[in-house]
Design a protein around this motif. Structure first.
Motif, PDB file in Angstrom:
ATOM      1  N   VAL A 179       0.852  -1.191   0.000  1.00 58.49           N
ATOM      2  CA  VAL A 179       0.000   0.000   0.000  1.00 58.49           C
ATOM      3  C   VAL A 179       0.884   1.236   0.000  1.00 58.49           C
ATOM      4  N   THR A 180       0.617   2.146  -0.934  1.00 52.77           N
ATOM      5  CA  THR A 180       1.339   3.409  -1.027  1.00 52.77           C
ATOM      6  C   THR A 180       0.348   4.538  -0.756  1.00 52.77           C
ATOM      7  N   ASP A 181       0.667   5.419   0.194  1.00 55.21           N
ATOM      8  CA  ASP A 181      -0.208   6.550   0.471  1.00 55.21           C
ATOM      9  C   ASP A 181      -0.132   7.568  -0.653  1.00 55.21           C
ATOM     10  N   GLY A 182      -1.221   8.325  -0.819  1.00 55.17           N
ATOM     11  CA  GLY A 182      -1.286   9.316  -1.895  1.00 55.17           C
ATOM     12  C   GLY A 182      -0.788  10.669  -1.453  1.00 55.17           C
ATOM     13  N   PRO A 183      -0.723  11.616  -2.383  1.00 54.17           N
ATOM     14  CA  PRO A 183      -1.025  11.319  -3.784  1.00 54.17           C
ATOM     15  C   PRO A 183       0.074  10.474  -4.393  1.00 54.17           C
ATOM     16  N   TYR A 184      -0.307   9.506  -5.177  1.00 54.16           N
ATOM     17  CA  TYR A 184       0.658   8.556  -5.703  1.00 54.16           C
ATOM     18  C   TYR A 184       1.106   8.888  -7.121  1.00 54.16           C
ATOM     19  N   ALA A 185       0.556   9.936  -7.705  1.00 51.26           N
ATOM     20  CA  ALA A 185       0.989  10.359  -9.034  1.00 51.26           C
ATOM     21  C   ALA A 185       1.156  11.871  -9.022  1.00 51.26           C
ATOM     22  N   GLU A 186       2.241  12.337  -9.591  1.00 49.41           N
ATOM     23  CA  GLU A 186       2.428  13.775  -9.698  1.00 49.41           C
ATOM     24  C   GLU A 186       1.726  14.247 -10.951  1.00 49.41           C
ATOM     25  N   ALA A 187       0.833  15.189 -10.772  1.00 47.05           N
ATOM     26  CA  ALA A 187       0.090  15.714 -11.907  1.00 47.05           C
ATOM     27  C   ALA A 187      -0.414  17.110 -11.566  1.00 47.05           C
ATOM     28  N   LYS A 188      -0.607  17.899 -12.568  1.00 47.49           N
ATOM     29  CA  LYS A 188      -1.183  19.222 -12.352  1.00 47.49           C
ATOM     30  C   LYS A 188      -2.688  19.109 -12.186  1.00 47.49           C
ATOM     31  N   GLU A 189      -3.273  18.100 -12.789  1.00 47.61           N
ATOM     32  CA  GLU A 189      -4.706  17.873 -12.662  1.00 47.61           C
ATOM     33  C   GLU A 189      -4.940  16.603 -11.854  1.00 47.61           C
ATOM     34  N   MET A 190      -5.986  16.620 -11.051  1.00 50.92           N
ATOM     35  CA  MET A 190      -6.349  15.462 -10.241  1.00 50.92           C
ATOM     36  C   MET A 190      -7.802  15.093 -10.547  1.00 50.92           C
ATOM     37  N   VAL A 191      -8.117  13.817 -10.400  1.00 55.59           N
ATOM     38  CA  VAL A 191      -9.505  13.379 -10.553  1.00 55.59           C
ATOM     39  C   VAL A 191     -10.246  13.771  -9.288  1.00 55.59           C
ATOM     40  N   GLY A 192     -11.297  14.551  -9.447  1.00 53.38           N
ATOM     41  CA  GLY A 192     -12.089  14.998  -8.311  1.00 53.38           C
ATOM     42  C   GLY A 192     -13.405  14.258  -8.183  1.00 53.38           C
ATOM     43  N   GLY A 193     -13.772  13.540  -9.220  1.00 51.03           N
ATOM     44  CA  GLY A 193     -15.015  12.796  -9.194  1.00 51.03           C
ATOM     45  C   GLY A 193     -15.130  11.949 -10.445  1.00 51.03           C
ATOM     46  N   PHE A 194     -16.157  11.136 -10.477  1.00 48.80           N
ATOM     47  CA  PHE A 194     -16.401  10.320 -11.657  1.00 48.80           C
ATOM     48  C   PHE A 194     -17.883  10.077 -11.784  1.00 48.80           C
ATOM     49  N   PHE A 195     -18.288   9.743 -12.980  1.00 50.40           N
ATOM     50  CA  PHE A 195     -19.659   9.309 -13.202  1.00 50.40           C
ATOM     51  C   PHE A 195     -19.656   8.351 -14.369  1.00 50.40           C
ATOM     52  N   ILE A 196     -20.662   7.519 -14.419  1.00 54.38           N
ATOM     53  CA  ILE A 196     -20.819   6.564 -15.506  1.00 54.38           C
ATOM     54  C   ILE A 196     -22.141   6.878 -16.175  1.00 54.38           C
ATOM     55  N   ILE A 197     -22.089   6.974 -17.491  1.00 51.38           N
ATOM     56  CA  ILE A 197     -23.301   7.241 -18.265  1.00 51.38           C
ATOM     57  C   ILE A 197     -23.503   6.121 -19.276  1.00 51.38           C
TER      58      ILE A 197
END
Length: 128
Positions: free
Chosen positions: A66-84
């Motif tokens: 287990v690796t604590d986050g944030p585990y990826a360096e990025a300027k943008e992060m996923v803040g949510g998701f939805f499925i359509i």
């Protein structure tokens, strides 16, 4: 076909906003979310805790680590998701464009990334 839609944001830009500006932006979201739900194409929608709450599982040396986050360096992060659900790409774009991240929040880097889902299964025994 189902599409996973990842809603992105730029945490640095968001943190730099005045609280009143954040409230003004976020207060517009419920009406947009309601529009999206009215299409009947929404399967599920969720927001995520910040990147500091994330963690990852990785196979290392034959064990799950287990690796604590944030585990990826990025300027943008996923803040949510939805499925359509959508018949094709064009309909997916039309439906997903109703989400607040597609029309609001340009100043904080809001964006949506769509991924067609090849396999989808829901665990209906959970009742949640």
């Amino acid at each position: 076909m189902k599409y996973l839609c990842l809603a992105y944001y730029n945490p640095e830009k968001f943190a730099a906003m005045a609280p009143a500006d954040v409230q003004a932006l976020v207060s517009q979201c419920p009406a947009k979310d309601a529009e999206l739900k009215k299409t009947g194409r929404m399967v599920v929608s969720a927001s995520l805790d910040g990147p500091q709450a994330a963690f990852a599982l990785r196979p290392i040396g034959g064990k799950t680590v287990v690796t604590d986050g944030p585990y990826a360096e990025a300027k943008e992060m996923v803040g949510g998701f939805f499925i359509i659900e959508a018949a094709d790409r064009e309909e997916a774009v039309r439906v997903a464009s109703l989400h607040p991240a597609a029309t609001l929040g340009e100043s904080v880097g809001w964006a949506i990334e769509l991924h067609p889902i090849g396999f989808f299964e829901m665990d209906r025994t959970r009742g949640t």
